[in-house]
Design an enzyme around this catalytic site. Structure first.
Site, PDB file in Angstrom:
ATOM      1  N   ALA A  10       5.543  -1.193  -8.864  1.00 25.62           N
ATOM      2  CA  ALA A  10       5.403   0.258  -9.032  1.00 25.62           C
ATOM      3  C   ALA A  10       5.088   0.660 -10.463  1.00 25.62           C
ATOM      4  O   ALA A  10       4.688   1.805 -10.711  1.00 25.62           O
ATOM      5  CB  ALA A  10       6.671   0.967  -8.562  1.00 25.62           C
ATOM      6  N   GLY A  15       0.391   0.798  -7.994  1.00 19.20           N
ATOM      7  CA  GLY A  15       1.757   1.085  -7.560  1.00 19.20           C
ATOM      8  C   GLY A  15       2.228   2.458  -7.979  1.00 19.20           C
ATOM      9  O   GLY A  15       2.821   3.200  -7.182  1.00 19.20           O
ATOM     10  N   TYR A 148      -6.595 -16.749  -7.399  1.00 22.25           N
ATOM     11  CA  TYR A 148      -6.387 -15.356  -6.980  1.00 22.25           C
ATOM     12  C   TYR A 148      -7.056 -15.100  -5.636  1.00 22.25           C
ATOM     13  O   TYR A 148      -6.472 -14.482  -4.740  1.00 22.25           O
ATOM     14  CB  TYR A 148      -6.941 -14.414  -8.050  1.00 22.25           C
ATOM     15  CG  TYR A 148      -6.660 -12.951  -7.794  1.00 22.25           C
ATOM     16  CD1 TYR A 148      -5.377 -12.433  -7.907  1.00 22.25           C
ATOM     17  CD2 TYR A 148      -7.697 -12.069  -7.445  1.00 22.25           C
ATOM     18  CE1 TYR A 148      -5.119 -11.083  -7.682  1.00 22.25           C
ATOM     19  CE2 TYR A 148      -7.447 -10.726  -7.229  1.00 22.25           C
ATOM     20  CZ  TYR A 148      -6.164 -10.232  -7.338  1.00 22.25           C
ATOM     21  OH  TYR A 148      -5.907  -8.903  -7.109  1.00 22.25           O
TER      22      TYR A 148
END
Length: 240
Positions: A10, A15, A148
């Site tokens: 977040a 986020g 990734y």
């Protein structure tokens, strides 16, 4: 009925934008972060006017202890937004085993364990929802972002399988797959690199974090009640 959502990562761009979007809609929020306590405290201050409950949770999701700490901090839950991430850039042959282990834990094992542990709480609530923030590279792969791409692709595969397994419970699971977004993840690129990147995207610009948050909000809402097991690409036409 009060609604509670867990947002991991977040303190990051996507986020935080998601937290603002959900706060406006009346969601109470568990705000996970790792190192950026300053960002979380600033975010919580900005969210005060929405008069919702806010629960900061500090944990390192690249460790097993971290994911268990998050799960043990949750007492009521309607939604999970898994937005934690990092993206090492470079040749695959130059990656250390530790980096590979950390990426697998953060992007694959941690969300799997978190969802496994928290599903019983989600299933108590009708129309609960999970959104994993995957990536365009999880769909098509990218040179110099091999690990990734691998872990983001694994998130998509997991979502497709678990969404079928739990569909009749009323809990939906989807992925969003952003392209290039204006977040700190692009801080390592020069302005020249970013200009080249923008020129490759059909709409001619990078995404704003709020544009990703809009889709996440939709996937958590009743407006998407018949959508599960899907990957929503948000990439300006870069990959279709």
């Amino acid at each position: 009925m009060e609604k509670y959502a867990l947002i991991t990562g977040a303190s990051g761009g996507i986020g935080a934008a998601t937290a603002f979007m959900l706060a406006r809609e009346g969601w109470n929020l568990y705000l996970h972060y790792h190192r950026n306590e300053t960002n979380i405290l600033d975010l919580m201050e900005k969210l005060k006017p929405f008069d919702i409950e806010l629960f900061p949770i500090c944990a390192d999701l690249s460790t097993e202890e971290g994911v268990h700490h998050v799960c043990n901090s949750i007492f009521h839950l309607n939604a999970i937004v898994y937005s934690s991430g990092m993206a090492p850039y470079g040749l695959f042959t130059d990656l250390s085993e530790q980096t590979i282990d950390d990426m697998l834990q953060l992007h694959v094992k941690s969300p799997l364990i978190m969802i496994q542990k928290l599903l019983p709480q989600l299933m108590k609530n009708p129309d609960s929802s999970i959104v994993l923030i995957s990536s365009i590279w999880g769909q098509t792969g990218a040179a110099c972002e091999v690990i990734y791409s691998t872990v983001k692709g694994a998130q998509i595969a997991f979502m497709k399988a678990i969404s079928k397994e739990i569909a009749r419970s009323g809990t939906r699971v989807n992925c969003v797959a952003p392209g290039a977004v204006k977040t700190n993840m692009l801080n390592g690129f020069s302005q020249e690199d970013l200009d080249v990147l923008e020129s490759e995207i059909p709409v001619g610009r990078l995404a704003e974090p709020e544009e990703i948050a809009d889709v996440i909000s939709f996937l958590l809402s009743k407006k998407s009640s018949y959508i599960t097991g899907q990957v929503i690409g948000i990439n300006g036409g870069w990959y279709t």
